[in-house]
Design an enzyme around this catalytic site. Sequence first.
Site, PDB file in Angstrom:
ATOM      1  CD  GLU A  78      -3.203   0.755   2.037  1.00 34.79           C
ATOM      2  OE1 GLU A  78      -4.101   1.594   2.079  1.00 34.79           O
ATOM      3  OE2 GLU A  78      -3.214  -0.308   2.703  1.00 34.79           O
ATOM      4  CG  ASP A  99      -4.150   7.835   6.959  1.00 35.31           C
ATOM      5  OD1 ASP A  99      -5.210   7.852   6.309  1.00 35.31           O
ATOM      6  OD2 ASP A  99      -3.664   6.788   7.412  1.00 35.31           O
ATOM      7  CD  GLU A 159      -4.682  -0.353   8.857  1.00 31.86           C
ATOM      8  OE1 GLU A 159      -5.296   0.096   7.876  1.00 31.86           O
ATOM      9  OE2 GLU A 159      -3.983  -1.392   8.806  1.00 31.86           O
ATOM     10  CG  HIS A 186      -1.803   2.840   9.709  1.00 29.86           C
ATOM     11  ND1 HIS A 186      -1.258   1.844   8.933  1.00 29.86           N
ATOM     12  CD2 HIS A 186      -2.815   3.360   8.978  1.00 29.86           C
ATOM     13  CE1 HIS A 186      -1.916   1.764   7.793  1.00 29.86           C
ATOM     14  NE2 HIS A 186      -2.858   2.679   7.783  1.00 29.86           N
TER      15      HIS A 186
END
Length: 853
Positions: A449, A456, A727, A748
């Site tokens: 990804e 974000d 995440e 993340h």
Amino acid sequence: MDEISVVRFEHRDDPLGIGEEHPRLSWQVAGRPGWRQAAYELTIGEEFFHVESADSVLVPWPATPLEPREAREVRARVIGADGEVSDWSDPVTVERGLTLNEWQADLIEPAHDERGPAALLRRSFTARGDVVRARLHITAHGIYQAELNGERVGDHTLTPGWTSYRHRLRHQTYDVTPMLRAGENAIGVQVADGWWRGRVGFVPEWRDTYGSSLGLLAQLEIEYTDGRRQVVATDDSWRSATGPIRKADLYEGETYDATRERPGWSSPGYDEREWAGVRRGERDLATLVAPTGPPVRAVEERTAVETITTPSGRTVLDFGQNMVGRLRISVRGRRGSTITMRHAEVLENGELGVRPLRTAEATDRYILRGDLDGECWEPSFTLHGFRYAEVGGDYDDLDAVAVVYHSDMRRTGWFDCSDPMLNQLHENVLWGMRGNFVDIPTDCPQRDERLGWTGDVQVFAPTSSYLYDSAGLLASWLADLSADQTEAGVVPLFVPRVDFPGPFADPAPTAGWSDAAVIVPWVLFQRFGDTGLLRRQYASMRAWVDGLTDLLGPASLFDKPALQLGDWLDPAAPPDAPWRAETDAHLVATAYRVHVADTMARIAEEIGQEADAAKYAELADGVRQAFHDEFVTQNGRIAGSGQTGYALALEFGLLPDPDQRARAAEQLVRLVREKEHKVATGFLGTPVICDALTSAGAVDDAYRMLLQTEYPSWLYPVTMGATTIWERWDSMLPDGSINPGEMTSFNHYALGAVADWMHRVVAGLAPGSPGYRTLLVEPRPGGGLTWARTAHRTPYGLAEVAWERAAGELRVRVTVPTGSTAVVALPGAERQEVGCGQHRFVVPYRDPADDPR
């Protein structure tokens, strides 16, 4: 006497090859307590300027414009209100890069462009005379690494970086004067796929996002002492081949066959008769731009804290920290033996946990030359997100270090307190940012990804702007955002835009994500005082907000398209439908629409667009009323809402009636307590929940939420040994197994946006006016903490707040940089304003958390 720092230009520490003809100037002054600047003086080349002004951040360039290639030496000094004059700053040279008409090079491509291997391109040339200055201007279709006479040029990695290549391609400028020699010389450049034509995103077969051929554009300019000038540029005289790098991919990894090395390939005298030629490619040189932020560099090395033998007998190195980078190995073994290095963020059942990587191989391979004295290798064109590295193969001995890479931004923010778990949480936020600010702000650095998701960075921008000087990097990313907007003004979900098949082929308006077009520039203005950025991005902002108004109408809900990401990854959302959060997605979207319209009104007013300011204020009022009519009951309850809806309503000013606001605050606190202070918000609710509780007078509840250790909470990952932000709130389950969900990243940064609340509220340092010209010092102790401190290197200098409580007192120490003032608001005390210098305050205080419950 006062000391003045070296002058900076725009947001760059290195002003070689700058793109602006009128670069703005900044400096900092270490003045005596209470000192105030009344004027400044500049020498720019042979010109002298005296300016009556207290400004020292992003001040206008007063001299004649910089011409392409022109270098000028700049110094500054300041004059105080008391008439005293500082010494001159140390001189710094700013040099402009090339513009469109200065390029003489052609884009060249290897004649035989093999898929997978990195291309080698080279040319020999003769330097005739004594060199006084030499500059290499260079970029590529792909990512490049240049060498001159067998030595690497610069220390950048993954250059030219990732931009919206069709609209903007960065070029770099290097000073190579010391690398040239009289007589024969040679330049060589390796080019690999990178983002240009390598794997990008989560579609396994996706390649050739921007083109199918590698390319190089380079222009070496040599100036001699007698005034002559020589240009060595890419043209059809260059030669091409492949070498030891047999595969180079950002997701798959790199394979290097040392038995296929070409010794001396970038040095003079090399026999290139077996090499092929090159062909000319196509590039619109008008799309070339100079960098505005720092390059990606190696910033740290880490040795393994443990060597693990897994249940299956494999050797795994634990580096003790989830990071982004690659291994550098020193190895000895037989010629032709292969060393394989696999990377992952976690272990599962004692083995490397690679399932979260999805289809990214994250594997490097090195085939040995067989040197008796050993050999050393590090990949050149890939990066991995990992804490653990499995090393296997046939070798006699091997040592490895992990080399950490990210955009080489200046560290500007620090936090520490009496709770070790909160300190670890903050450290996790910091490392999460480091791993995801690799040329662009990405969502995650490890799996298939690694995209520039707009939502974000929208929520994380305040935190990133505190921890690092991210202004230059984000300004570049915003330029790509502008370039990638649709004709209707829609901002893609990720920037640079990649039109994957399916729902991503046609960007749709998405609240919280598309809104980055407005919110991120506003945050950068608040944190860095850059009005120029607001002006540069204003057309992009208007395109988004006005385009959405054309679609929805001026006073309506944000209910089109049907699918909104909403409060993404709320803990209550089903694993296979992360947008189905507790709070209605169109409620979230409409709340954001009000917030963005309000922000647009403030931006328009800031840059003198009075008519627009009135238009957007009216838009905000109309949508606010639509929100109220649809979602708010008479007694202040919000229909279709969990904690996120109430938090957004309170923080975004959606409840102008004070009684309704008070009832909504009570309802939010009730919902938080019903959940036992466990987090119940996703990507859009999490950044505002603690602020909403604080403004509701429930700061103790905010602390209890922050300090909660049971899932879902910020500290649950800390209890599980996390060293970055996850995440999902439960990316790893309590039994040590990996969450079975498809999206399970262990790096993340979005949920780490809470660090901004820790800086502003726990420690008590916030911008009181744009660029920290005024500091707001308002610590709100709680949660049983006995002390906290923070420091931030503002555009004016280092600001610090440190507090401790003892013997019924709150003792606060504040450092205000020269050029700033501070408004100090302590519990139970009158607000007061202080000037630069160090200040100490003592007020009576008792923490409610100390009382028996």
